[in-house]
Scaffold this motif. Structure first.
Motif, PDB file in Angstrom:
ATOM      1  N   GLY B  16       0.802  -1.216   0.000  1.00 29.49           N
ATOM      2  CA  GLY B  16       0.000   0.000   0.000  1.00 29.49           C
ATOM      3  C   GLY B  16       0.837   1.269   0.000  1.00 29.49           C
ATOM      4  O   GLY B  16       2.064   1.225  -0.067  1.00 29.49           O
ATOM      5  N   SER B  17       0.133   2.397   0.056  1.00 30.28           N
ATOM      6  CA  SER B  17       0.786   3.701   0.003  1.00 30.28           C
ATOM      7  C   SER B  17       0.319   4.575   1.156  1.00 30.28           C
ATOM      8  O   SER B  17      -0.760   4.377   1.713  1.00 30.28           O
ATOM      9  CB  SER B  17       0.461   4.414  -1.322  1.00 30.28           C
ATOM     10  OG  SER B  17       0.944   3.690  -2.426  1.00 30.28           O
ATOM     11  N   LEU B  18       1.150   5.559   1.466  1.00 24.74           N
ATOM     12  CA  LEU B  18       0.847   6.511   2.536  1.00 24.74           C
ATOM     13  C   LEU B  18       1.625   7.783   2.245  1.00 24.74           C
ATOM     14  O   LEU B  18       2.743   7.715   1.701  1.00 24.74           O
ATOM     15  CB  LEU B  18       1.274   5.924   3.883  1.00 24.74           C
ATOM     16  CG  LEU B  18       0.528   6.306   5.162  1.00 24.74           C
ATOM     17  CD1 LEU B  18      -0.954   5.987   5.047  1.00 24.74           C
ATOM     18  CD2 LEU B  18       1.129   5.564   6.352  1.00 24.74           C
ATOM     19  N   ARG B  19       1.046   8.936   2.570  1.00 32.23           N
ATOM     20  CA  ARG B  19       1.786  10.185   2.433  1.00 32.23           C
ATOM     21  C   ARG B  19       1.892  10.868   3.786  1.00 32.23           C
ATOM     22  O   ARG B  19       0.863  11.162   4.417  1.00 32.23           O
ATOM     23  CB  ARG B  19       1.135  11.141   1.434  1.00 32.23           C
ATOM     24  CG  ARG B  19       2.014  12.357   1.141  1.00 32.23           C
ATOM     25  CD  ARG B  19       1.434  13.302   0.106  1.00 32.23           C
ATOM     26  NE  ARG B  19       0.485  14.245   0.681  1.00 32.23           N
ATOM     27  CZ  ARG B  19       0.194  15.423   0.146  1.00 32.23           C
ATOM     28  NH1 ARG B  19       0.786  15.806  -0.977  1.00 32.23           N
ATOM     29  NH2 ARG B  19      -0.709  16.215   0.710  1.00 32.23           N
ATOM     30  N   LEU B  20       3.127  11.111   4.204  1.00 33.82           N
ATOM     31  CA  LEU B  20       3.387  11.826   5.446  1.00 33.82           C
ATOM     32  C   LEU B  20       3.580  13.308   5.153  1.00 33.82           C
ATOM     33  O   LEU B  20       4.083  13.682   4.094  1.00 33.82           O
ATOM     34  CB  LEU B  20       4.639  11.289   6.125  1.00 33.82           C
ATOM     35  CG  LEU B  20       4.703   9.776   6.394  1.00 33.82           C
ATOM     36  CD1 LEU B  20       5.997   9.443   7.132  1.00 33.82           C
ATOM     37  CD2 LEU B  20       3.486   9.308   7.149  1.00 33.82           C
ATOM     38  N   ASN B  84       5.323   4.482  -1.302  1.00 35.47           N
ATOM     39  CA  ASN B  84       4.610   3.483  -2.099  1.00 35.47           C
ATOM     40  C   ASN B  84       5.231   2.104  -1.907  1.00 35.47           C
ATOM     41  O   ASN B  84       6.345   1.995  -1.372  1.00 35.47           O
ATOM     42  CB  ASN B  84       4.660   3.852  -3.578  1.00 35.47           C
ATOM     43  CG  ASN B  84       3.992   5.188  -3.875  1.00 35.47           C
ATOM     44  OD1 ASN B  84       3.056   5.589  -3.183  1.00 35.47           O
ATOM     45  ND2 ASN B  84       4.478   5.868  -4.895  1.00 35.47           N
ATOM     46  N   SER B  85       4.520   1.089  -2.327  1.00 35.95           N
ATOM     47  CA  SER B  85       5.007  -0.302  -2.242  1.00 35.95           C
ATOM     48  C   SER B  85       5.553  -0.598  -0.852  1.00 35.95           C
ATOM     49  O   SER B  85       6.657  -1.133  -0.696  1.00 35.95           O
ATOM     50  CB  SER B  85       6.089  -0.542  -3.299  1.00 35.95           C
ATOM     51  OG  SER B  85       5.605  -0.264  -4.592  1.00 35.95           O
ATOM     52  N   LEU B  86       4.778  -0.255   0.141  1.00 40.01           N
ATOM     53  CA  LEU B  86       5.250  -0.393   1.519  1.00 40.01           C
ATOM     54  C   LEU B  86       5.439  -1.851   1.917  1.00 40.01           C
ATOM     55  O   LEU B  86       4.696  -2.743   1.480  1.00 40.01           O
ATOM     56  CB  LEU B  86       4.285   0.304   2.472  1.00 40.01           C
ATOM     57  CG  LEU B  86       4.441   1.828   2.485  1.00 40.01           C
ATOM     58  CD1 LEU B  86       3.217   2.508   3.067  1.00 40.01           C
ATOM     59  CD2 LEU B  86       5.696   2.224   3.266  1.00 40.01           C
ATOM     60  N   ARG B  87       6.456  -2.076   2.749  1.00 38.59           N
ATOM     61  CA  ARG B  87       6.812  -3.399   3.223  1.00 38.59           C
ATOM     62  C   ARG B  87       6.765  -3.415   4.746  1.00 38.59           C
ATOM     63  O   ARG B  87       6.816  -2.360   5.385  1.00 38.59           O
ATOM     64  CB  ARG B  87       8.233  -3.743   2.772  1.00 38.59           C
ATOM     65  CG  ARG B  87       8.491  -3.596   1.287  1.00 38.59           C
ATOM     66  CD  ARG B  87       9.986  -3.600   0.996  1.00 38.59           C
ATOM     67  NE  ARG B  87      10.278  -3.469  -0.436  1.00 38.59           N
ATOM     68  CZ  ARG B  87      11.480  -3.197  -0.917  1.00 38.59           C
ATOM     69  NH1 ARG B  87      12.505  -3.038  -0.097  1.00 38.59           N
ATOM     70  NH2 ARG B  87      11.649  -3.102  -2.226  1.00 38.59           N
ATOM     71  N   GLY B 114       7.489  12.953  15.571  1.00 34.51           N
ATOM     72  CA  GLY B 114       7.383  11.675  14.873  1.00 34.51           C
ATOM     73  C   GLY B 114       5.945  11.242  14.624  1.00 34.51           C
ATOM     74  O   GLY B 114       5.027  11.630  15.353  1.00 34.51           O
ATOM     75  N   THR B 115       5.772  10.439  13.582  1.00 35.73           N
ATOM     76  CA  THR B 115       4.476   9.841  13.278  1.00 35.73           C
ATOM     77  C   THR B 115       4.693   8.359  12.976  1.00 35.73           C
ATOM     78  O   THR B 115       5.647   7.995  12.284  1.00 35.73           O
ATOM     79  CB  THR B 115       3.774  10.554  12.106  1.00 35.73           C
ATOM     80  OG1 THR B 115       2.456  10.035  11.944  1.00 35.73           O
ATOM     81  CG2 THR B 115       4.529  10.396  10.789  1.00 35.73           C
ATOM     82  N   MET B 116       3.849   7.515  13.540  1.00 38.00           N
ATOM     83  CA  MET B 116       4.048   6.069  13.441  1.00 38.00           C
ATOM     84  C   MET B 116       3.418   5.511  12.177  1.00 38.00           C
ATOM     85  O   MET B 116       2.235   5.784  11.877  1.00 38.00           O
ATOM     86  CB  MET B 116       3.430   5.388  14.665  1.00 38.00           C
ATOM     87  CG  MET B 116       3.656   3.887  14.709  1.00 38.00           C
ATOM     88  SD  MET B 116       5.390   3.499  15.025  1.00 38.00           S
ATOM     89  CE  MET B 116       5.469   1.825  14.347  1.00 38.00           C
ATOM     90  N   VAL B 117       4.186   4.713  11.466  1.00 39.46           N
ATOM     91  CA  VAL B 117       3.699   4.005  10.292  1.00 39.46           C
ATOM     92  C   VAL B 117       3.818   2.504  10.564  1.00 39.46           C
ATOM     93  O   VAL B 117       4.893   2.028  10.909  1.00 39.46           O
ATOM     94  CB  VAL B 117       4.515   4.370   9.032  1.00 39.46           C
ATOM     95  CG1 VAL B 117       4.124   3.487   7.856  1.00 39.46           C
ATOM     96  CG2 VAL B 117       4.336   5.840   8.694  1.00 39.46           C
ATOM     97  N   THR B 118       2.705   1.812  10.431  1.00 35.39           N
ATOM     98  CA  THR B 118       2.690   0.362  10.639  1.00 35.39           C
ATOM     99  C   THR B 118       2.226  -0.315   9.357  1.00 35.39           C
ATOM    100  O   THR B 118       1.146  -0.011   8.843  1.00 35.39           O
ATOM    101  CB  THR B 118       1.749  -0.023  11.787  1.00 35.39           C
ATOM    102  OG1 THR B 118       2.165   0.652  12.982  1.00 35.39           O
ATOM    103  CG2 THR B 118       1.783  -1.532  12.029  1.00 35.39           C
ATOM    104  N   VAL B 119       3.075  -1.203   8.843  1.00 39.30           N
ATOM    105  CA  VAL B 119       2.746  -1.941   7.625  1.00 39.30           C
ATOM    106  C   VAL B 119       2.468  -3.386   8.018  1.00 39.30           C
ATOM    107  O   VAL B 119       3.360  -4.128   8.407  1.00 39.30           O
ATOM    108  CB  VAL B 119       3.888  -1.873   6.595  1.00 39.30           C
ATOM    109  CG1 VAL B 119       3.463  -2.583   5.303  1.00 39.30           C
ATOM    110  CG2 VAL B 119       4.274  -0.435   6.323  1.00 39.30           C
ATOM    111  N   SER B 120       1.205  -3.766   7.923  1.00 40.05           N
ATOM    112  CA  SER B 120       0.809  -5.106   8.368  1.00 40.05           C
ATOM    113  C   SER B 120      -0.518  -5.494   7.712  1.00 40.05           C
ATOM    114  O   SER B 120      -1.368  -4.631   7.462  1.00 40.05           O
ATOM    115  CB  SER B 120       0.669  -5.135   9.891  1.00 40.05           C
ATOM    116  OG  SER B 120       0.167  -6.383  10.323  1.00 40.05           O
ATOM    117  N   SER B 121      -0.659  -6.771   7.456  1.00 43.25           N
ATOM    118  CA  SER B 121      -1.909  -7.268   6.875  1.00 43.25           C
ATOM    119  C   SER B 121      -2.913  -7.612   7.970  1.00 43.25           C
ATOM    120  O   SER B 121      -4.058  -7.960   7.691  1.00 43.25           O
ATOM    121  CB  SER B 121      -1.640  -8.491   6.002  1.00 43.25           C
ATOM    122  OG  SER B 121      -0.937  -9.466   6.724  1.00 43.25           O
TER     123      SER B 121
END
Lengths: 110, 121
Positions: B16-20, B84-87, B114-121
């Motif tokens: 997925g994608s995210l914009r900070l 993009n193409s987050l892992r 800081g801002t937390m980004v979590t990449v998980s299904s």
């Protein structure tokens, strides 16, 4: 770009001095006087403590000092205080126009 | 006072994608280089990217090259990181930092919370 090498942990008693090393290569630490050090207390953002190897930003205690020899930079904290207990990170500009951080050192004040 | 405030973090699925975003205040934003630095849970700091004051010079860490894009809006005083193409290994706190880049002062001198980004299904 491999991370700079720091000891995982150091400790000292109040009033003592400690030194944290930061070892890089001739493509980063050894090539530029652009080594900086950051203090990070648990759950907070890092804070700049030393820049350009030896300089302290305004407001940082003169108990903090930095130095460099060849590919290794060092941070020395004298007159250790309980409030100094934190994680410390070094960083260096590199020949690739990028930045690299050290793995971090946990300082424990006994 | 000088301040950086990040936003835009959250939970996203792998691929997925995210914009900070990072909102700057208290200084002349257009005069400074800016950078993103991340910290995985329980791990050390990792430099991600930086952008020059004009936006003309940009560098990325190898770990994000081709997937992340840094940009800035000097009118709105905003720094961005399009991811993009987050892992899963991109899971981290993402810090926005001001990069002093003058001949006699080169360091990350101001940091956001800081801002937390979590990449998980």
């Amino acid at each position: 770009q491999s991370a700079l090498t720091q000891p995982a942990s150091v400790s000292g008693s109040p009033g003592q001095s400690i030194t944290i090393s930061c070892t890089g290569t001739s493509s980063d630490v050894g090539d530029y006087n652009y080594v900086s050090w950051y203090q990070q207390h648990s759950g907070t953002a890092p804070k700049l403590m030393i820049y350009d190897v030896t300089n302290r930003p305004s407001g940082v205690s003169n108990r903090f000092s930095g130095s460099k020899s060849a590919n290794t930079a060092s941070l020395t904290i004298s007159g250790l205080q309980a409030e100094d207990e934190a994680d410390y990170y070094c960083a260096s500009y590199t020949r690739s126009n990028t930045w690299v951080f050290g793995g971090g050192t946990k300082l424990t004040v006994l | 006072q000088v301040q950086l405030v990040e936003s835009g973090g959250g939970l996203v699925k792998p691929g997925g994608s995210l914009r900070l975003s990072c909102a700057a205040s208290g200084f002349t934003f257009s005069d400074y280089y800016m950078s993103w630095i991340r910290q995985a849970p329980g791990k050390g700091l990792e430099w991600v990217s930086y952008i020059s004051s004009s936006g003309n010079t940009i560098y990325y860490a190898d770990s994000v090259k081709g997937r992340f894009t840094i940009s800035r809006d000097n009118v709105k005083h905003l720094l961005y990181l399009q991811m993009n193409s987050l892992r899963a290994e991109d899971t981290a706190i993402y810090y926005c930092a001001r990069l002093r880049y003058s001949g006699s002062y080169i360091a990350f001198d101001i940091w956001g919370q800081g801002t937390m980004v979590t990449v998980s299904s």
